[in-house]
Design an enzyme around this catalytic site. Structure first.
Site, PDB file in Angstrom:
ATOM      1  N   CYS A 111      72.805  89.203  13.569  1.00  0.00           N
ATOM      2  CA  CYS A 111      72.979  88.903  12.140  1.00  0.00           C
ATOM      3  C   CYS A 111      73.150  90.157  11.285  1.00  0.00           C
ATOM      4  O   CYS A 111      73.460  90.053  10.106  1.00  0.00           O
ATOM      5  CB  CYS A 111      71.816  88.070  11.622  1.00  0.00           C
ATOM      6  SG  CYS A 111      71.605  86.532  12.518  1.00  0.00           S
ATOM      7  N   HIS A 235      71.265  89.242   4.078  1.00  0.00           N
ATOM      8  CA  HIS A 235      71.492  88.242   5.120  1.00  0.00           C
ATOM      9  C   HIS A 235      70.769  86.955   4.724  1.00  0.00           C
ATOM     10  O   HIS A 235      69.631  86.989   4.268  1.00  0.00           O
ATOM     11  CB  HIS A 235      70.980  88.772   6.463  1.00  0.00           C
ATOM     12  CG  HIS A 235      70.986  87.734   7.531  1.00  0.00           C
ATOM     13  ND1 HIS A 235      72.078  86.920   7.751  1.00  0.00           N
ATOM     14  CD2 HIS A 235      70.046  87.361   8.444  1.00  0.00           C
ATOM     15  CE1 HIS A 235      71.798  86.088   8.753  1.00  0.00           C
ATOM     16  NE2 HIS A 235      70.582  86.330   9.179  1.00  0.00           N
ATOM     17  N   ASN A 265      71.669  79.560   8.106  1.00  0.00           N
ATOM     18  CA  ASN A 265      71.860  80.911   8.638  1.00  0.00           C
ATOM     19  C   ASN A 265      73.121  80.933   9.506  1.00  0.00           C
ATOM     20  O   ASN A 265      73.142  80.334  10.581  1.00  0.00           O
ATOM     21  CB  ASN A 265      70.618  81.309   9.448  1.00  0.00           C
ATOM     22  CG  ASN A 265      70.716  82.717  10.020  1.00  0.00           C
ATOM     23  OD1 ASN A 265      71.797  83.299  10.091  1.00  0.00           O
ATOM     24  ND2 ASN A 265      69.597  83.258  10.436  1.00  0.00           N
TER      25      ASN A 265
HETATM   26  N1  COA Z   1      59.566  70.634  10.389  1.00  0.00           N
HETATM   27  C1  COA Z   1      58.242  70.410  10.263  1.00  0.00           C
HETATM   28  N2  COA Z   1      57.302  71.190  10.805  1.00  0.00           N
HETATM   29  C2  COA Z   1      57.727  72.269  11.476  1.00  0.00           C
HETATM   30  C3  COA Z   1      59.088  72.580  11.642  1.00  0.00           C
HETATM   31  C4  COA Z   1      60.015  71.713  11.068  1.00  0.00           C
HETATM   32  N3  COA Z   1      61.352  71.909  11.154  1.00  0.00           N
HETATM   33  N4  COA Z   1      59.198  73.711  12.367  1.00  0.00           N
HETATM   34  C5  COA Z   1      57.948  74.117  12.641  1.00  0.00           C
HETATM   35  N5  COA Z   1      57.056  73.241  12.124  1.00  0.00           N
HETATM   36  C6  COA Z   1      55.595  73.276  12.167  1.00  0.00           C
HETATM   37  C7  COA Z   1      55.056  74.098  13.305  1.00  0.00           C
HETATM   38  O1  COA Z   1      55.040  73.334  14.499  1.00  0.00           O
HETATM   39  C8  COA Z   1      53.680  74.435  12.814  1.00  0.00           C
HETATM   40  O2  COA Z   1      52.834  73.351  13.039  1.00  0.00           O
HETATM   41  P1  COA Z   1      51.292  73.582  13.480  1.00  0.00           P
HETATM   42  O3  COA Z   1      50.683  74.333  12.323  1.00  0.00           O
HETATM   43  O4  COA Z   1      50.806  72.199  13.649  1.00  0.00           O
HETATM   44  O5  COA Z   1      51.372  74.380  14.731  1.00  0.00           O
HETATM   45  C9  COA Z   1      53.855  74.584  11.306  1.00  0.00           C
HETATM   46  O6  COA Z   1      55.093  73.922  11.001  1.00  0.00           O
HETATM   47  C10 COA Z   1      53.926  76.012  10.833  1.00  0.00           C
HETATM   48  O7  COA Z   1      54.779  76.725  11.698  1.00  0.00           O
HETATM   49  P2  COA Z   1      55.161  78.206  11.484  1.00  0.00           P
HETATM   50  O8  COA Z   1      56.113  78.620  12.560  1.00  0.00           O
HETATM   51  O9  COA Z   1      53.938  79.040  11.285  1.00  0.00           O
HETATM   52  O10 COA Z   1      55.900  78.068  10.075  1.00  0.00           O
HETATM   53  P3  COA Z   1      56.508  79.171   9.163  1.00  0.00           P
HETATM   54  O11 COA Z   1      55.986  79.039   7.804  1.00  0.00           O
HETATM   55  O12 COA Z   1      56.458  80.530   9.808  1.00  0.00           O
HETATM   56  O13 COA Z   1      58.036  78.732   9.101  1.00  0.00           O
HETATM   57  C11 COA Z   1      60.123  79.408  10.067  1.00  0.00           C
HETATM   58  C12 COA Z   1      58.800  78.683  10.280  1.00  0.00           C
HETATM   59  C13 COA Z   1      60.900  79.392  11.355  1.00  0.00           C
HETATM   60  C14 COA Z   1      60.880  78.663   8.982  1.00  0.00           C
HETATM   61  C15 COA Z   1      59.834  80.863   9.594  1.00  0.00           C
HETATM   62  O14 COA Z   1      58.891  81.475  10.455  1.00  0.00           O
HETATM   63  C16 COA Z   1      61.075  81.714   9.592  1.00  0.00           C
HETATM   64  O15 COA Z   1      62.004  81.477   8.841  1.00  0.00           O
HETATM   65  N6  COA Z   1      61.098  82.792  10.416  1.00  0.00           N
HETATM   66  C17 COA Z   1      62.237  83.664  10.493  1.00  0.00           C
HETATM   67  C18 COA Z   1      63.319  83.009  11.306  1.00  0.00           C
HETATM   68  C19 COA Z   1      64.651  83.680  11.132  1.00  0.00           C
HETATM   69  O16 COA Z   1      65.025  84.021  10.040  1.00  0.00           O
HETATM   70  N7  COA Z   1      65.383  83.844  12.232  1.00  0.00           N
HETATM   71  C20 COA Z   1      66.696  84.413  12.218  1.00  0.00           C
HETATM   72  C21 COA Z   1      66.646  85.851  11.950  1.00  0.00           C
HETATM   73  S1  COA Z   1      68.261  86.506  11.850  1.00  0.00           S
END
Ligand code: COA
Length: 311
Positions: A111, A235, A265
């Site tokens: 990315c 990004h 994304n």
């Molecule tokens: N819908 C509902 N719940 C979801 C979910 C979804 N689509 N995806 C994950 N969850 C749940 C998880 O299972 C977790 O449940 P638990 O607490 O019972 O275990 C809870 O939500 C929290 O998960 P977590 O991973 O800690 O959430 P978060 O606030 O970190 O958000 C992302 C998750 C992926 C949105 C976030 O971490 C993120 O954007 N990270 C960067 C990813 C990225 O940008 N990647 C590309 C880089 S180029």
């Protein structure tokens, strides 16, 4: 002194027709519009096309907007992390669809790739290229497990392109910063023929850190402060990443380009999609300093400050 500087002279985008909303995911997997909106800022994204077809569509538009014809282009640089084939490079397919002259090659810095491409293109302009077509195109939906709620809602397809031309008066690429920390490769990767695997929280933390460090680095190199930046084009991964980084950088959201609510994304395409949206909605004027900042799997990062030269 005769400088071979670089300026942006045109842009173009391409998005597939198929719109996938949060409600579409809600109907199929254990998630909700509220969760996706609050945690990511994404409302809808587009799925479809191939990396080459989207790239060619965006590239043709960018060439037209620069008032050029395909034969004027003497170098094609395609940033992608989702090539259509293992070999040849997807840029060969795009060259054939558009009809550009000179060389063509793919570049993969995930990315962060589009800004890597900008730096590579401006270096090649210094070495003699005159008109470069730089495209970021990705079809991430093909390498995303649509049943994995932690990734399915984030990644999508699209392409964006710009034309870069030699500027013998000045260099409008004021500063750049490229980096990679290969020890972080295991937090976001995709084996050949498989789907992406991601440690979301870890990627989030590191993304904010590298955006802040890399942006500060280019500001210092260009001898500018946050107040000198008319528009930040980050990004488009997650609105919370952008907000957290921009708060630390002291660049308000009003001076930031955001399209992820409509695109998700799109990896290499995300920065040119956000740039085109800002340009088309009249948010840029000649002489504005734009701060581009990307990060991605690798973990890679890339920033550049570019002076907007289009009237
Ligand atoms: N819908 C509902 N719940 C979801 C979910 C979804 N689509 N995806 C994950 N969850 C749940 C998880 O299972 C977790 O449940 P638990 O607490 O019972 O275990 C809870 O939500 C929290 O998960 P977590 O991973 O800690 O959430 P978060 O606030 O970190 O958000 C992302 C998750 C992926 C949105 C976030 O971490 C993120 O954007 N990270 C960067 C990813 C990225 O940008 N990647 C590309 C880089 S180029």
């Amino acid at each position: 002194m005769n400088i071979r500087g670089t300026r942006i002279t045109g842009w173009g985008v391409a998005l597939p027709d198929r719109v996938v909303t949060n409600a579409d995911f809600e109907a199929r997997i254990d998630t909700s519009d509220q969760w996706i909106t609050e945690r990511t800022g994404i409302k809808e994204r587009r799925f479809g096309g191939t990396t080459a077809s989207l790239a060619a569509e965006a590239g043709i538009r960018a060439i037209k907007s620069a008032n050029l014809i395909p034969e004027d282009i003497d170098l094609l640089v395609l940033s992608t992390t989702t090539p259509d084939l293992t070999t040849p490079a997807t840029s060969s397919l795009v060259q054939n669809l558009i009809g550009t002259k000179g060389g063509a090659f793919d570049l993969n810095a995930a990315c962060a790739g589009f800004v890597y491409g900008l730096v590579a293109a401006s270096g090649m302009i210094k070495m003699g290229s005159n008109k470069v077509l730089l495209i970021g195109s990705d079809t991430l939906s093909r390498i995303t497990d649509q049943d994995d709620r932690s990734t399915a809602i984030l990644f999508a397809d699209g392409a964006g392109a710009i034309v870069l031309e030699v500027d013998s008066g000045t260099d409008n690429i004021l500063a750049y910063d490229l980096g990679v920390d290969g020890s972080a490769a295991p937090i976001l990767y995709c084996n050949l023929g498989d789907y992406m695997k991601m440690e979301g929280r870890e990627v989030f933390k590191r993304a904010v850190r590298v955006m802040v460090d890399s942006s500060n680095n280019v500001l210092e190199k260009a001898n500018l402060t946050n107040d000198d930046i008319a528009l930040m084009v980050p990004h488009q991964a997650n609105i919370r990443i952008i907000e957290a980084a921009n708060q630390r950088l002291g660049i308000p959201i009003e001076r930031t380009a955001v399209v992820l609510d409509r695109t998700g994304n799109t990896s290499s395409a995300s920065i040119p999609l956000a740039l085109a949206d800002a340009a088309e909605s009249g948010r840029l004027k000649e002489g504005d300093n734009i701060l581009f900042c990307g990060f991605g799997a690798g973990m890679t990062w890339s920033s550049a400050i570019v002076k907007w030269t289009i009237r």
